[in-house]
Design an enzyme around this catalytic site. Structure first.
Site, PDB file in Angstrom:
ATOM      1  N   LYS A  38     -88.841  79.104 -21.681  1.00 55.11           N
ATOM      2  CA  LYS A  38     -89.571  80.077 -22.493  1.00 55.11           C
ATOM      3  C   LYS A  38     -88.793  80.364 -23.770  1.00 55.11           C
ATOM      4  O   LYS A  38     -87.625  80.770 -23.735  1.00 55.11           O
ATOM      5  CB  LYS A  38     -89.773  81.370 -21.698  1.00 55.11           C
ATOM      6  CG  LYS A  38     -90.613  82.391 -22.437  1.00 55.11           C
ATOM      7  CD  LYS A  38     -90.965  83.558 -21.539  1.00 55.11           C
ATOM      8  CE  LYS A  38     -89.976  84.684 -21.615  1.00 55.11           C
ATOM      9  NZ  LYS A  38     -89.925  85.409 -22.883  1.00 55.11           N
ATOM     10  N   ASP A  65     -93.469  82.286 -26.139  1.00 51.86           N
ATOM     11  CA  ASP A  65     -93.847  83.670 -25.783  1.00 51.86           C
ATOM     12  C   ASP A  65     -93.674  84.576 -27.005  1.00 51.86           C
ATOM     13  O   ASP A  65     -92.696  85.310 -27.114  1.00 51.86           O
ATOM     14  CB  ASP A  65     -92.950  84.127 -24.623  1.00 51.86           C
ATOM     15  CG  ASP A  65     -93.288  85.532 -24.140  1.00 51.86           C
ATOM     16  OD1 ASP A  65     -94.438  85.964 -24.335  1.00 51.86           O
ATOM     17  OD2 ASP A  65     -92.393  86.183 -23.568  1.00 51.86           O
ATOM     18  N   LYS A  67     -96.234  86.641 -27.917  1.00 50.31           N
ATOM     19  CA  LYS A  67     -97.102  87.811 -27.622  1.00 50.31           C
ATOM     20  C   LYS A  67     -97.914  88.244 -28.836  1.00 50.31           C
ATOM     21  O   LYS A  67     -97.783  89.360 -29.329  1.00 50.31           O
ATOM     22  CB  LYS A  67     -96.266  88.978 -27.098  1.00 50.31           C
ATOM     23  CG  LYS A  67     -95.515  88.673 -25.814  1.00 50.31           C
ATOM     24  CD  LYS A  67     -94.872  89.928 -25.251  1.00 50.31           C
ATOM     25  CE  LYS A  67     -94.096  89.652 -23.987  1.00 50.31           C
ATOM     26  NZ  LYS A  67     -92.868  88.844 -24.190  1.00 50.31           N
ATOM     27  N   ASP A  70    -102.920  90.805 -33.239  1.00 51.84           N
ATOM     28  CA  ASP A  70    -103.238  91.077 -34.650  1.00 51.84           C
ATOM     29  C   ASP A  70    -104.753  90.967 -34.766  1.00 51.84           C
ATOM     30  O   ASP A  70    -105.453  90.848 -33.748  1.00 51.84           O
ATOM     31  CB  ASP A  70    -102.504  90.048 -35.534  1.00 51.84           C
ATOM     32  CG  ASP A  70    -102.209  90.583 -36.941  1.00 51.84           C
ATOM     33  OD1 ASP A  70    -103.124  91.215 -37.533  1.00 51.84           O
ATOM     34  OD2 ASP A  70    -101.102  90.365 -37.440  1.00 51.84           O
ATOM     35  N   THR A 125     -93.584  94.440 -18.234  1.00 55.03           N
ATOM     36  CA  THR A 125     -92.905  94.791 -16.980  1.00 55.03           C
ATOM     37  C   THR A 125     -91.790  95.826 -17.183  1.00 55.03           C
ATOM     38  O   THR A 125     -91.196  96.279 -16.208  1.00 55.03           O
ATOM     39  CB  THR A 125     -92.332  93.528 -16.312  1.00 55.03           C
ATOM     40  OG1 THR A 125     -91.746  92.705 -17.318  1.00 55.03           O
ATOM     41  CG2 THR A 125     -93.398  92.757 -15.590  1.00 55.03           C
ATOM     42  N   ARG A 220     -82.041  86.925 -18.148  1.00 57.21           N
ATOM     43  CA  ARG A 220     -80.622  87.270 -18.089  1.00 57.21           C
ATOM     44  C   ARG A 220     -79.884  86.847 -16.822  1.00 57.21           C
ATOM     45  O   ARG A 220     -78.727  86.406 -16.945  1.00 57.21           O
ATOM     46  CB  ARG A 220     -80.461  88.779 -18.375  1.00 57.21           C
ATOM     47  CG  ARG A 220     -80.689  89.092 -19.850  1.00 57.21           C
ATOM     48  CD  ARG A 220     -80.983  90.559 -20.096  1.00 57.21           C
ATOM     49  NE  ARG A 220     -82.293  90.932 -19.582  1.00 57.21           N
ATOM     50  CZ  ARG A 220     -82.828  92.148 -19.696  1.00 57.21           C
ATOM     51  NH1 ARG A 220     -82.146  93.108 -20.311  1.00 57.21           N
ATOM     52  NH2 ARG A 220     -84.038  92.398 -19.215  1.00 57.21           N
TER      53      ARG A 220
HETATM   54  O1  C5P Z   1     -83.829  88.878 -18.792  1.00 62.92           O
HETATM   55  P1  C5P Z   1     -85.143  89.034 -18.084  1.00 62.92           P
HETATM   56  O2  C5P Z   1     -85.245  88.220 -16.814  1.00 62.92           O
HETATM   57  O3  C5P Z   1     -85.535  90.495 -17.884  1.00 62.92           O
HETATM   58  O4  C5P Z   1     -86.200  88.390 -19.108  1.00 62.92           O
HETATM   59  C1  C5P Z   1     -87.575  88.465 -18.920  1.00 62.92           C
HETATM   60  C2  C5P Z   1     -88.243  87.719 -20.035  1.00 62.92           C
HETATM   61  O5  C5P Z   1     -89.656  87.814 -19.832  1.00 62.92           O
HETATM   62  C3  C5P Z   1     -87.962  88.263 -21.426  1.00 62.92           C
HETATM   63  O6  C5P Z   1     -87.909  87.155 -22.312  1.00 62.92           O
HETATM   64  C4  C5P Z   1     -89.169  89.118 -21.739  1.00 62.92           C
HETATM   65  O7  C5P Z   1     -89.496  89.135 -23.109  1.00 62.92           O
HETATM   66  C5  C5P Z   1     -90.273  88.409 -20.959  1.00 62.92           C
HETATM   67  N1  C5P Z   1     -91.391  89.262 -20.551  1.00 62.92           N
HETATM   68  C6  C5P Z   1     -91.246  90.396 -19.784  1.00 62.92           C
HETATM   69  N2  C5P Z   1     -92.332  91.151 -19.444  1.00 62.92           N
HETATM   70  C7  C5P Z   1     -93.571  90.771 -19.834  1.00 62.92           C
HETATM   71  C8  C5P Z   1     -93.733  89.619 -20.610  1.00 62.92           C
HETATM   72  C9  C5P Z   1     -92.621  88.858 -20.931  1.00 62.92           C
HETATM   73  O8  C5P Z   1     -90.120  90.716 -19.393  1.00 62.92           O
HETATM   74  N3  C5P Z   1     -94.618  91.472 -19.448  1.00 62.92           N
END
Ligand code: C5P
Length: 247
Positions: A38, A65, A67, A70, A125, A220
């Site tokens: 991603k 991603d 998102k 607009d 989330t 992460r």
């Molecule tokens: O580091 P972590 O596992 O929290 O990363 C989650 C990834 O998923 C991030 O890149 C974040 O932008 C993306 N994301 C999210 N929640 C969403 C959509 C995408 O955490 N609803």
């Protein structure tokens, strides 16, 4: 619930880095594993479309991603440019509504041969009910639960033209009841022992897999690990992909 013997959950590794070099290094280290990568706004702004082209050239499966949210014309034209990069999936906010989604679908009808999956983002989330109430009260004067907002948006997502949705694992069961077969992408994944950090609605890879997630997104816990390969392999096993390691 899908047939667990047949079902496996795809693993999407979020390349959340401020520079291209560590992203390419991680991709090299994870090399042969069955993954989707991603690229989000941080890395895209650091590496630009050339970074995506290079990963696609390396035959990596890419989820862009950004998102989008607009006016319909602007989003449709941006999505067309993103599709020309040959990415496999893209995100738009479902809050952009039917006009935005439908203009994306119309634009993509012209380039059918390279059509990426259009995923609708429901409620991020990082929101829990308290944080979400702040937004819904500001919008409408009264608090709405995350679950109600997610289900309300997802119910329309397919009719508006989305191929799948992004949601938390907590909403998976009701979403699967509402729209069986819908492709579900689930961030907010934390293996046992990892902190939730800024995520609010979290589950382990195995819990999300057993709840029927089509794909999980992990950032992460992999990107900040000293041994990303081991943790990635562990997550793949928990996601029903043991067959990959057993030959
Ligand atoms: O580091 P972590 O596992 O929290 O990363 C989650 C990834 O998923 C991030 O890149 C974040 O932008 C993306 N994301 C999210 N929640 C969403 C959509 C995408 O955490 N609803």
């Amino acid at each position: 619930m899908p047939n667990q013997a047949a079902h496996h959950t795809e693993l999407i590794v979020a390349l959340d880095f401020p520079r291209p070099e560590p992203a390419f290094q991680l991709v090299k280290e994870l090399g042969d594993l069955p993954l989707i990568y991603k690229v989000g706004s941080e890395l895209f702004l650091a590496g630009g479309p050339d970074l995506v082209r290079e990963l696609v050239h390396q035959k990596k499966r890419i989820f862009l991603d950004l998102k989008f949210h607009d006016i319909p014309n602007t989003v449709a034209r941006a999505i067309k440019q993103a599709s020309l990069l040959h990415v496999e999936m893209l995100t738009v906010h479902l809050a952009g509504g039917s006009h935005m989604l439908k203009s994306v679908v119309n634009e993509l009808a012209e380039i059918e041969s390279i059509r990426p999956k259009i995923l609708g983002v429901s409620v991020l989330t990082s929101f829990d009910d308290v944080k979400w109430a702040e937004v819904t009260k500001a919008l409408s004067g009264h608090a709405v639960d995350v679950m109600d907002s997610v289900l309300g948006l997802v119910e329309h997502a397919v009719a508006w033209g989305a191929d799948g949705v992004v949601c938390s694992a907590i909403e998976l069961k009701p979403i699967r009841e509402l729209c069986p077969g819908l492709y579900t992408v689930v961030p907010g994944i934390r293996p046992h022992g990892f902190s939730a950090q800024d995520q609010a609605r979290v589950m382990t890879p195995q819990e999300a897999h057993l709840a029927g997630a089509s794909a999980i997104v992990v950032g992460r816990p992999i990107c900040e690990s000293r041994d990303p390969r081991t943790i990635t392999e562990q997550i793949l096993r928990e996601s029903g992909q043991s067959a990959y390691f057993n030959g």
